[in-house]
Design a protein around this motif. Structure first.
Motif, PDB file in Angstrom:
ATOM      1  N   ASP A  68       0.826  -1.204   0.000  1.00 38.69           N
ATOM      2  CA  ASP A  68       0.000   0.000   0.000  1.00 38.69           C
ATOM      3  C   ASP A  68       0.868   1.266   0.000  1.00 38.69           C
ATOM      4  N   GLN A  72       0.547   4.163  -2.789  1.00 38.74           N
ATOM      5  CA  GLN A  72       0.151   5.509  -2.366  1.00 38.74           C
ATOM      6  C   GLN A  72       1.257   6.542  -2.529  1.00 38.74           C
ATOM      7  N   THR A 127      -7.417  -5.434  -1.018  1.00 44.68           N
ATOM      8  CA  THR A 127      -6.586  -4.237  -1.190  1.00 44.68           C
ATOM      9  C   THR A 127      -6.012  -4.186  -2.599  1.00 44.68           C
ATOM     10  N   GLU A 129      -6.980  -5.809  -5.333  1.00 45.86           N
ATOM     11  CA  GLU A 129      -8.022  -5.701  -6.352  1.00 45.86           C
ATOM     12  C   GLU A 129      -8.586  -4.293  -6.425  1.00 45.86           C
ATOM     13  N   SER A 130      -8.722  -3.644  -5.287  1.00 44.28           N
ATOM     14  CA  SER A 130      -9.221  -2.271  -5.267  1.00 44.28           C
ATOM     15  C   SER A 130      -8.279  -1.337  -6.016  1.00 44.28           C
ATOM     16  N   HIS A 131      -6.989  -1.448  -5.732  1.00 42.34           N
ATOM     17  CA  HIS A 131      -6.004  -0.603  -6.416  1.00 42.34           C
ATOM     18  C   HIS A 131      -5.951  -0.915  -7.912  1.00 42.34           C
ATOM     19  N   LEU A 133      -8.296  -2.277  -9.796  1.00 44.42           N
ATOM     20  CA  LEU A 133      -9.534  -1.861 -10.442  1.00 44.42           C
ATOM     21  C   LEU A 133      -9.510  -0.362 -10.727  1.00 44.42           C
ATOM     22  N   GLU A 134      -9.019   0.413  -9.771  1.00 40.11           N
ATOM     23  CA  GLU A 134      -8.897   1.855  -9.977  1.00 40.11           C
ATOM     24  C   GLU A 134      -7.972   2.149 -11.161  1.00 40.11           C
ATOM     25  N   LEU A 135      -6.859   1.446 -11.237  1.00 37.23           N
ATOM     26  CA  LEU A 135      -5.935   1.636 -12.359  1.00 37.23           C
ATOM     27  C   LEU A 135      -6.581   1.219 -13.682  1.00 37.23           C
ATOM     28  N   GLN A 136      -7.388   0.172 -13.627  1.00 35.32           N
ATOM     29  CA  GLN A 136      -8.081  -0.270 -14.828  1.00 35.32           C
ATOM     30  C   GLN A 136      -9.095   0.791 -15.270  1.00 35.32           C
ATOM     31  N   GLN A 137      -9.811   1.356 -14.317  1.00 38.42           N
ATOM     32  CA  GLN A 137     -10.800   2.382 -14.638  1.00 38.42           C
ATOM     33  C   GLN A 137     -10.143   3.658 -15.176  1.00 38.42           C
ATOM     34  N   GLN A 138      -8.898   3.892 -14.782  1.00 41.96           N
ATOM     35  CA  GLN A 138      -8.163   5.061 -15.276  1.00 41.96           C
ATOM     36  C   GLN A 138      -7.489   4.774 -16.615  1.00 41.96           C
TER      37      GLN A 138
END
Length: 193
Positions: A68, A72, A127, A129-131, A133-138
């Motif tokens: 993390d 971050q 944790t 998957e959340s990160h 997924l955010e990168l995938q959405q971006q």
């Protein structure tokens, strides 16, 4: 700073579980490896299972914390953060080889214990998957990549690489290791970062 008695016990238990396996590890062996009296051991942990789960939980939380921090770190470009996540897994597992072995071999066939370990590892996967997924959405990770599979593959790819090298008594975390693992993950990137 000297570790607390609880940490000393956890470190001894980690070594015992990694070397002997769960079923062969006794509270006596843990006390011996931790270099504490049995009374001290039982003061902090009433059962071997409680201690085992504590060791797994502590290790997973350490892994999440380190990964993390890389994700971050806004001083790094997003591309560097993505690649440094891989490097951080490799560094973490190579510096914590007993933990790596334990995390990859923790499932014992005992349904209740396996579910508890699975839940602890679930925090790590959530944790990651959340990160991811955010990168995938971006738009950094390809849209056709399954994030759950990607998180699992990263964990297994690095973990088993370290384990194999450990068993073969080869150096871990070399430049060649990093380059090969980075190359293998490069297919996930939208523009081959």
């Amino acid at each position: 700073m000297a570790p607390s008695k609880k940490d000393q016990i956890a470190n001894g238990a980690l070594t015992a579980f990694a070397q002997l396996g769960y079923s062969e590890t006794t509270m006596d062996a843990i006390a011996e490896m931790a270099q504490v009296a049995k009374g001290t051991l039982y003061y902090h942990f009433s059962t071997k299972e409680e201690l085992f789960l504590y060791v797994i939980e502590k290790g997973v939380k350490m892994l999440i914390y380190h990964v993390d921090n890389v994700i971050q770190n806004e001083e790094l470009s997003l591309e560097d953060r993505i690649l440094n996540v891989l490097d951080e897994h490799l560094r973490f597992f190579s510096e914590n080889q007993d933990l790596c072995f334990l995390l990859l071999s923790a499932f014992s066939g005992d349904g209740q214990r396996d579910r508890m370990v699975g839940n602890l590892l679930g925090g790590y996967f959530s944790t990651m998957e959340s990160h991811m997924l955010e990168l995938q959405q971006q738009g950094y990770i390809r849209a056709d990549i399954d994030i759950r599979t990607l998180a699992s593959a990263l964990f297994g790819m690095v973990g088993f690489t370290v384990l194999r090298k450990q068993f073969r008594k080869e150096p871990v975390n070399s430049a060649a290791d990093k380059q090969t693992l980075r190359y293998m993950l490069s297919g996930m990137f939208q523009n081959n970062v």
